[in-house]
Design an enzyme around this catalytic site. Structure first.
Site, short mmCIF file in Angstrom:
data_model
loop_
_atom_site.label_atom_id
_atom_site.label_comp_id
_atom_site.label_asym_id
_atom_site.label_seq_id
_atom_site.Cartn_x
_atom_site.Cartn_y
_atom_site.Cartn_z
N ASP A 161 -15.87 -21.50 41.17
CA ASP A 161 -16.31 -20.63 40.08
C ASP A 161 -15.57 -20.92 38.77
OD1 ASP A 161 -17.91 -18.44 39.04
OD2 ASP A 161 -16.04 -17.31 38.96
N SER A 210 -28.95 -12.33 35.22
CA SER A 210 -27.56 -12.73 35.45
C SER A 210 -26.68 -12.32 34.29
CB SER A 210 -27.46 -14.24 35.67
OG SER A 210 -27.66 -14.92 34.45
N HIS A 245 -28.27 -23.97 43.12
CA HIS A 245 -28.36 -24.87 41.97
C HIS A 245 -29.12 -26.16 42.28
CE1 HIS A 245 -24.72 -23.07 39.56
NE2 HIS A 245 -25.67 -22.20 39.80
N ARG A 291 -27.11 -12.83 30.07
CA ARG A 291 -27.23 -11.68 29.16
C ARG A 291 -26.07 -11.60 28.18
NH1 ARG A 291 -26.42 -7.54 31.99
NH2 ARG A 291 -26.38 -8.34 34.12
N ARG A 292 -24.85 -11.89 28.65
CA ARG A 292 -23.67 -11.77 27.79
C ARG A 292 -23.50 -12.94 26.83
NH1 ARG A 292 -21.22 -10.73 32.70
NH2 ARG A 292 -20.29 -12.81 32.61
N SER A 294 -36.69 -13.23 36.90
CA SER A 294 -35.78 -12.67 37.89
C SER A 294 -36.51 -12.59 39.22
CB SER A 294 -35.32 -11.27 37.47
OG SER A 294 -34.55 -11.34 36.30
N LEU A 324 -28.26 -19.30 38.43
CA LEU A 324 -28.40 -18.74 39.78
C LEU A 324 -27.09 -18.86 40.55
CD1 LEU A 324 -31.86 -20.31 40.69
CD2 LEU A 324 -31.42 -17.91 40.11
N LYS A 354 -22.17 -24.11 35.75
CA LYS A 354 -21.18 -24.76 36.60
C LYS A 354 -20.92 -23.88 37.83
CE LYS A 354 -18.39 -21.49 35.26
NZ LYS A 354 -18.08 -20.44 36.25
#
Length: 322
Positions: free
Chosen positions: A176, A25, A78, A29-30, A48, A73, A96
């Site tokens: 989101d 996701s 969730h 990673r970021r 994964s 995910l 979230k």
């Protein structure tokens, strides 16, 4: 006038062993992978999916060398995987929205409490030094009574990308990024809303790609929000109180890495600039989660906040369906 608010970001926390369900996701990673490193955490499995199979997630939960699980995910998964992680005896930090309904949110917290485990929604904003300073200024009444807040979060997503946020898996812009524009004022109000209103633009799947709305927090305090996957980049927040107007320069979330400021404009037209330490809000969130998991602190954004937010989001979603 300028004064400085300092904080300690030192990683004075225990090192937990983590499994990640959704190791590919972007948010992991970021943002979370560097946060785990900064806080001295050990990721032993970043699982994964294998094609359409989710069995690698189950395998990660079966490991005996895992203390805690991070779940980034798609939103519709969730609740299921929180329950499965708790059944496996792991503490859970979940992206979230924690779930897509108040009922599911209550259920996962009931499960965590009965198992003696920590569950926390991965909402990083209140962990940043500037956010903590703003919340304390409001709670101390140093700004007078809060009257009106606004939050905006948008960016131009490719509407043909197949992104899960554009269908039932993510459930749209409100679920989101609504948290970034609604939860700060919810934390200031510390009570249920008296009323909500909203309108939305939906795609062919019936998913909101943009939404604007209003929350009446009672006591003369209200807030407005605008979230969108189909507008220019913007992350902005400001607050009007009876004794001052507070400007939050730049992107309000997750919060700047370097020193930043709150600009406070008083009734007498004087301007105060409160300098706040920078920080990695994701790393500070991880730090606070570990403190909660080891019994040292209660979560800053815990069960009461997550359940209240779930109810507010459900109310706004329902209000936007005309």
């Amino acid at each position: 006038m300028v004064h400085k608010v300092t904080s300690s970001n030192a990683p004075d926390v225990a090192s937990l062993r983590w499994a990640v369900l959704g190791g590919s996701s972007g948010i992991f990673r970021r943002s979370l992978a560097p946060a785990f490193v900064e806080m001295g955490q050990h990721v032993v499995d970043a699982a994964s999916r294998d094609g359409e199979s989710l069995e690698p997630y189950a395998d990660a939960l079966a490991r005996s060398d895992v203390d805690a699980v991070y779940i980034p995910l798609p939103n519709h998964l969730h609740a299921e995987w929180i329950h499965r992680a708790l059944e496996a005896g792991k503490h859970v930090l979940c992206e979230k929205p924690l779930t897509l309904s108040p009922g599911d949110t209550a259920s996962v917290f009931d499960h965590a409490e009965s198992a003696g485990l920590v569950l926390m929604e991965a909402y990083m904003w209140p962990h940043h030094p500037r956010a903590r300073t703003l919340l304390e200024l409001v709670r101390s009444r140093a700004l007078g009574s809060p009257q009106w807040g606004t939050g905006r979060f948008s960016w131009p997503m490719d509407m043909n990308s197949g992104d899960h946020r554009l269908d039932f898996r993510g459930a749209g812009s409100l679920f989101d990024v609504g948290i970034y524009c609604i939860a700060p004022f919810m934390m200031m109000a510390r009570r249920e809303p008296a009323a909500v209103a909203a309108n939305a633009v939906r795609n062919m799947r019936g998913i909101d790609v943009s939404m604007t709305g209003w929350v009446d927090w009672g006591g003369g305090f209200g807030s407005g929000f605008a979230v969108s996957f189909d507008a220019p980049h913007q992350r902005q927040m400001d607050l009007v109180c009876s004794e001052a107007i507070v400007e939050v320069p730049g992107m309000h979330t997750p919060g700047p890495a370097g020193v930043s400021e709150l600009v406070i404009r008083r009734r007498d037209e004087s301007v105060e600039r409160v300098l706040c330490d920078g920080g990695n809000a994701y790393a500070l969130m991880v730090k606070q989660f570990v403190h909660a998991a080891t019994g040292e602190q209660a979560p800053v954004f815990g069960r009461a906040e997550s359940e209240r937010l779930a109810r507010v989001l459900q109310g706004l979603h329902a209000a936007s369906v005309h």
